[in-house]
Motif scaffolding. Structure first.
Motif, PDB file in Angstrom:
ATOM      1  N   PRO A 172       0.795  -1.093  -0.028  1.00 25.17           N
ATOM      2  CA  PRO A 172       0.100   0.025  -0.063  1.00 25.17           C
ATOM      3  C   PRO A 172       1.021   1.264   0.022  1.00 25.17           C
ATOM      4  N   GLU A 173       1.895   1.087   0.635  1.00 26.29           N
ATOM      5  CA  GLU A 173       2.702   2.474   0.754  1.00 26.29           C
ATOM      6  C   GLU A 173       3.443   2.744  -0.678  1.00 26.29           C
TER       7      GLU A 173
ATOM      8  N   ALA B 124       0.616   4.346  -2.468  1.00 21.49           N
ATOM      9  CA  ALA B 124       0.247   5.605  -2.219  1.00 21.49           C
ATOM     10  C   ALA B 124       1.155   6.579  -2.921  1.00 21.49           C
TER      11      ALA B 124
ATOM     12  N   ALA C  72      -6.015  -1.882   4.506  1.00 22.29           N
ATOM     13  CA  ALA C  72      -4.942  -0.885   4.139  1.00 22.29           C
ATOM     14  C   ALA C  72      -5.289  -0.133   2.860  1.00 22.29           C
ATOM     15  N   PHE C  73      -5.516  -1.090   1.934  1.00 20.92           N
ATOM     16  CA  PHE C  73      -5.890  -0.460   0.482  1.00 20.92           C
ATOM     17  C   PHE C  73      -7.023   0.481   0.534  1.00 20.92           C
TER      18      PHE C  73
ATOM     19  N   ASP D 178      -8.504   2.074   2.877  1.00 16.93           N
ATOM     20  CA  ASP D 178      -8.435   3.195   3.820  1.00 16.93           C
ATOM     21  C   ASP D 178      -7.478   4.182   3.105  1.00 16.93           C
ATOM     22  N   LEU D 179      -6.353   3.419   2.200  1.00 16.29           N
ATOM     23  CA  LEU D 179      -5.605   4.458   1.311  1.00 16.29           C
ATOM     24  C   LEU D 179      -6.544   4.962   0.512  1.00 16.29           C
TER      25      LEU D 179
ATOM     26  N   SER E 184      -9.080   7.815   2.110  1.00 16.21           N
ATOM     27  CA  SER E 184      -8.058   8.919   1.998  1.00 16.21           C
ATOM     28  C   SER E 184      -7.622   9.935   0.815  1.00 16.21           C
ATOM     29  N   ARG E 185      -7.576   9.270  -0.210  1.00 15.49           N
ATOM     30  CA  ARG E 185      -7.300  10.116  -1.344  1.00 15.49           C
ATOM     31  C   ARG E 185      -8.386  10.097  -2.506  1.00 15.49           C
TER      32      ARG E 185
END
Length: 389
Positions: free
Chosen positions: A151-152, A155, A185-186, A188-189, A192-193
């Motif tokens: 996920p990082e 991002a 996690a994906f 949430d990413l 958030s975007r």
């Protein structure tokens, strides 16, 4: 350049072309491990039910609602709610002409030409083809050594043109089953975007884990971020009937309806009624199908040491797929083509799942083992072990 010329030829069509002019003796028939689809028809009881419907249900031969049979939408919403422990309503579900159409409709709704969608590589080639033909840039997100995306890293790839991230679990082509925490996690990413997370669970009925594979539907606002894709083709052997589904917000479905209405008008009525009958009557049969696929998965794992001794590596295993790293000093597309004649095996090279020139693609093969019984799997390993260096 036209839209179709902007992408590559279908890998399935291309690889079947490799068979021309090659004869396989009766005592060494060709092993097809290239296409991830059942080769057997639906079970007898479903075929009989479908035959009765065709003869006695006049509505099955007429146009139906664009978003699908209301009873099937309701049944899928109810069963998904129970499976995932969340709340999914009928007006958040649409039935499509196969899962590929569910993806195409979603992309048509979310994107414009020049937009971007992040796709882990190796990717499902039909996803890439549709993005190409839509004028949407597929942004590669290379998976890690465990065949899982980060996920990082995703991002860092998001730009002002990014509209979605696409995940497939169990994965095609690697077979990897994405952990629940990774999907969270994906999601949430993406939230958030301000972009969408598209999760394709075509092979979820053959996930080796018990219980819900993720908790995304437990969020009351799941529909604001998630677009969930599903296929009835693998579960009930309905590949020829083309029945898929998607779940998302009712608002987004209103836009998706425009796409569906101009492409197929409505999903095939026969396929929808077959899927509904299967959901209501074949849970025990489907559990048995899952057990058999998992047994074949175990046979791949247990038989792999014969290839490991020769330098092969098993990089992914799950659902219908084994993902193999080969030890040879040549690219996987060259290897796969030669295997048709030297081993009597048709498998897909990972070059068909990666960008051109990708070193990962050159090192790997996808093996769709679901149509091999355990004796067939043993034969497969014997032939693979005999490949010349």
């Amino acid at each position: 350049m036209t839209r179709t010329r902007s992408t590559f030829a279908s890998p399935i069509v291309e690889t079947f072309g490799w068979l021309k002019g090659i004869e396989h003796p009766a005592d060494r028939p060709l092993m097809l491990v290239s296409q991830a689809a059942p080769v057997a028809p639906p079970p007898q009881e479903l075929r009989q039910a479908l035959a009765d419907m065709v003869m006695h249900n006049d509505a099955i031969h007429l146009y139906g609602p664009v978003l699908g049979l209301p009873a099937l939408r309701e049944e899928l919403a109810a069963q998904c709610s129970a499976k995932y422990g969340g709340r999914i309503t009928q007006d958040q579900v649409a039935i499509t002409s196969g899962c590929n159409q569910a993806f195409a409709a979603t992309i048509a709704t979310l994107t414009d030409q020049g937009d971007e969608v992040i796709v882990p590589t190796p990717w499902y080639f039909n996803h890439k083809m549709w993005l190409d033909m839509s004028g949407v840039r597929a942004v590669p997100l290379p998976v890690q050594g465990d065949m899982l995306p980060d996920p990082e890293q995703a991002a860092a790839l998001i730009t002002e043109r990014t509209r979605a991230i696409v995940l497939v679990t169990p994965n095609n082509p690697t077979g990897a089953e994405y952990p629940s925490g990774l999907l969270r996690a994906f999601c949430d990413l993406a939230r958030s975007r301000g972009i969408r997370l598209i999760v394709d669970e075509t092979y979820r009925d053959f996930d080796s884990r018990d219980g819900a594979p993720h908790d995304l539907f437990t969020d009351p606002d799941w529909h604001r971020t998630l677009v969930h894709l599903y296929s009835f083709s693998k579960a009930y052997r309905l590949t020829g009937h083309r029945v898929g589904a998607l779940a998302t917000s009712a608002e987004l479905l209103g836009e998706i309806e425009k796409f569906l209405d101009t492409v197929t008008i409505c999903p095939t009525q026969t396929g929808q009624h077959a899927a509904l009958w299967g959901m209501r009557n074949l849970s025990g049969w489907l559990a048995g199908e899952r057990d058999e696929i998992l047994a074949r998965r175990n046979a791949i794992r247990d038989g792999f040491p014969v290839l490991a001794e020769r330098g092969w590596k098993l990089r992914g295993l799950g659902a219908y797929f084994a993902y193999l790293e080969h030890p040879f000093d040549r690219a996987s597309d060259t290897l796969a083509k030669s295997m048709v004649e030297t081993a009597g095996i048709l498998a897909l090279p990972a070059t068909m799942f990666t960008p051109p020139g990708d070193s990962h693609g050159a090192r790997h093969l996808r093996v769709a083992f679901a149509n091999l019984d355990r004796a067939g799997i043993a034969t497969f390993f014997d032939r693979m072990a005999a490949l010349p260096a």
